[in-house]
Design a protein around this motif. Structure first.
Motif: not given
Length: 350
Positions: A294-303
Motif C-alpha cells: 500500500v502506498r498513500l501519497v498526500f498532496d496539499e494543493p492549497e491550505p
C-alpha cells in the motif's frame, strides 16, 4: 517411481562442470538498483529545460535519491523485469527582466514517488516544488511543470524500455545470442535439488505478480491539512474511533500494525509525515505467504485541501477459500470503511 532419497532424474537439473547457464534456462536474477541510480543520474543531471524563453533559465541539478528495488530475472531466455522505485531530483531556475537583470534565483525539487513495472504502460506521478513561493517563484515552478515534466517523463520511459530489454544484462544477453555454438560437452556434477527448489520458488513468486493479482488505484479529496490525515491514519485511537474496531499501529518504520480487529496486518515500509505512508498489507483470509503493498501519497494543493492517492498493489484475485471477490471487497473497504468513515466522523467531507 524413484527410490526415496534419490529423486526422479527426469526432474533433477544437474549443474554443468563449467558452471554455464546454457541458453539462460535456469533462473538468474540480477540486482539492477545500482544500474538504475547510474541511469537516472546520467539522464537527469544538468538537463537544460529553458534557456531564455520568456526570460527564464531552468535546468536540473542532480539526482538526490533513487530508493526501492530493481531487478531483472531471466528464465528460459525470457526477460522478466521488476522494479518499484522512487526518485528525487533537484532543479534551479533564474528569472530576468527585459534588460537581462536577475529578478530571482530559485531552487526546487522534483519527486516521482512510484515507478513500478506493474504500471509500465502508464506515466508515473510527478510532483514539482519550489522553495520560493512568491509570484516569480511560482512562475518558475509553472514553467518547470510545463517544460520540465515532459522531459523527465521521457527519461522515465527510456528507463522502462531499457529494463524491458534486460537493463544492465542486455549486452551480456546480446553477446550470448551472437556467440557461436560449441559442440563440446562436459561431464555433469552431482545434482543440487535444494538449489533448484529455491529457484523454482523465485520463479513462481515473480510470475504470480503478473497473473492472479491486481492493483487498486484511487484518488480521494478531503477538507483538511495533509498532516491531519497522516496523523489519523497512523494513530490507533483514531482508527478505533472511525472504524469501531480494535487497532494497534506502530509509528516507526519497520514497525507492525494490526487493524479491523486483526483481520488486516502489516509492516511500515516508509513514513514521511504529511507526505507518504508505505506499508505491506495482508488480510487473514488470503492464501499463506501473500503480502500486498500500500502506498498513500498526500498532496496539499492549497491550505485546507488534501488529496490522497492510493496505490494498493499485489492484491490477489481469490482468497484461500476460492472466493473471487477480493479485489472488489478491498476497493470497497478503502472507499466505504476508511475514506468515507473519516469524512463522516471528522467532518472532512467535500
Amino acid at each position: 517411481m524413484a527410490k526415496y532419497g534419490e529423486g526422479d532424474k527426469r526432474w533433477i537439473v544437474e549443474e554443468r562442470a563449467d558452471g554455464a547457464n546454457v541458453h539462460n534456462w535456469h533462473w538468474a536474477e540480477t540486482d539492477c538498483l545500482p544500474w538504475s541510480k547510474t541511469f537516472f543520474t546520467k539522464s537527469l543531471s544538468d538537463l537544460p529545460i529553458l534557456t531564455g524563453e520568456g526570460n527564464l533559465y531552468i535546468k536540473t541539478k542532480k539526482v538526490d535519491k533513487v530508493d526501492g528495488e530493481a531487478y531483472v530475472n531471466i528464465r528460459k531466455g525470457k526477460i522478466i523485469p521488476g522494479y518499484e522505485i522512487s526518485l528525487n531530483l533537484s532543479w534551479e531556475g533564474e528569472a530576468k527582466d527585459g534588460e537581462g537583470k536577475t529578478l530571482l534565483k530559485a531552487e526546487g525539487n522534483v519527486e516521482i514517488p512510484y515507478i513500478a513495472d506493474e504500471n509500465a504502460d502508464e506515466d508515473p506521478e510527478v510532483k514539482v516544488t519550489v522553495k520560493d513561493e512568491g509570484p516569480i517563484g511560482k512562475t518558475l515552478k509553472e514553467a518547470m511543470l510545463a517544460k520540465g515534466k515532459p522531459l523527465v517523463l521521457e527519461k522515465v520511459r527510456e528507463y522502462v524500455k531499457a529494463m524491458a530489454k534486460g537493463g544492465p544484462v542486455k549486452d551480456e544477453l546480446e553477446a550470448k545470442k551472437l556467440a557461436p555454438k560449441s559442440n563440446s560437452s562436459s561431464n555433469s556434477s552431482s545434482a543440487v535439488v535444494s538449489k533448484e527448489k529455491v529457484e523454482m520458488k523465485k520463479e513462481a513468486k515473480k510470475e504470480a505478480r503478473k497473473e492472479g493479482f491486481k492493483t487498486i488505484t484511487m484518488s480521494e479529496k478531503f477538507n483538511c491539512r495533509a498532516k491531519d490525515m497522516f496523523e489519523i491514519l497512523m494513530d490507533e485511537n483514531r482508527w478505533k474511533g472511525f472504524t469501531q474496531s480494535n487497532a494497534r499501529i506502530s509509528k516507526e518504520v519497520g514497525g507492525q500494525f494490526s487493524i479491523f480487529d486483526g483481520s488486516v496486518t502489516g509492516i511500515n515500509l516508509e513514513l514521511q509525515e504529511g507526505k507518504l505512508i508505505a506499508q505491506t498489507w495482508r488480510f487473514g483470509s488470503w492464501p499463506d505467504g501473500i503480502d500486498s503493498k500500500v502506498r498513500l501519497v498526500f498532496d496539499e494543493p492549497e491550505p485546507g485541501v488534501t488529496i490522497i492517492k492510493l496505490t494498493h498493489s499485489d492484491v490477489p484475485e481469490e482468497d484461500r477459500y476460492g472466493n473471487a471477490t477480493v479485489v472488489e471487497n478491498t476497493e470497497r473497504g478503502w472507499r466505504d470503511l476508511i475514506f468515507n468513515r473519516i469524512r463522516a466522523v471528522f467532518g472532512f467531507g467535500i
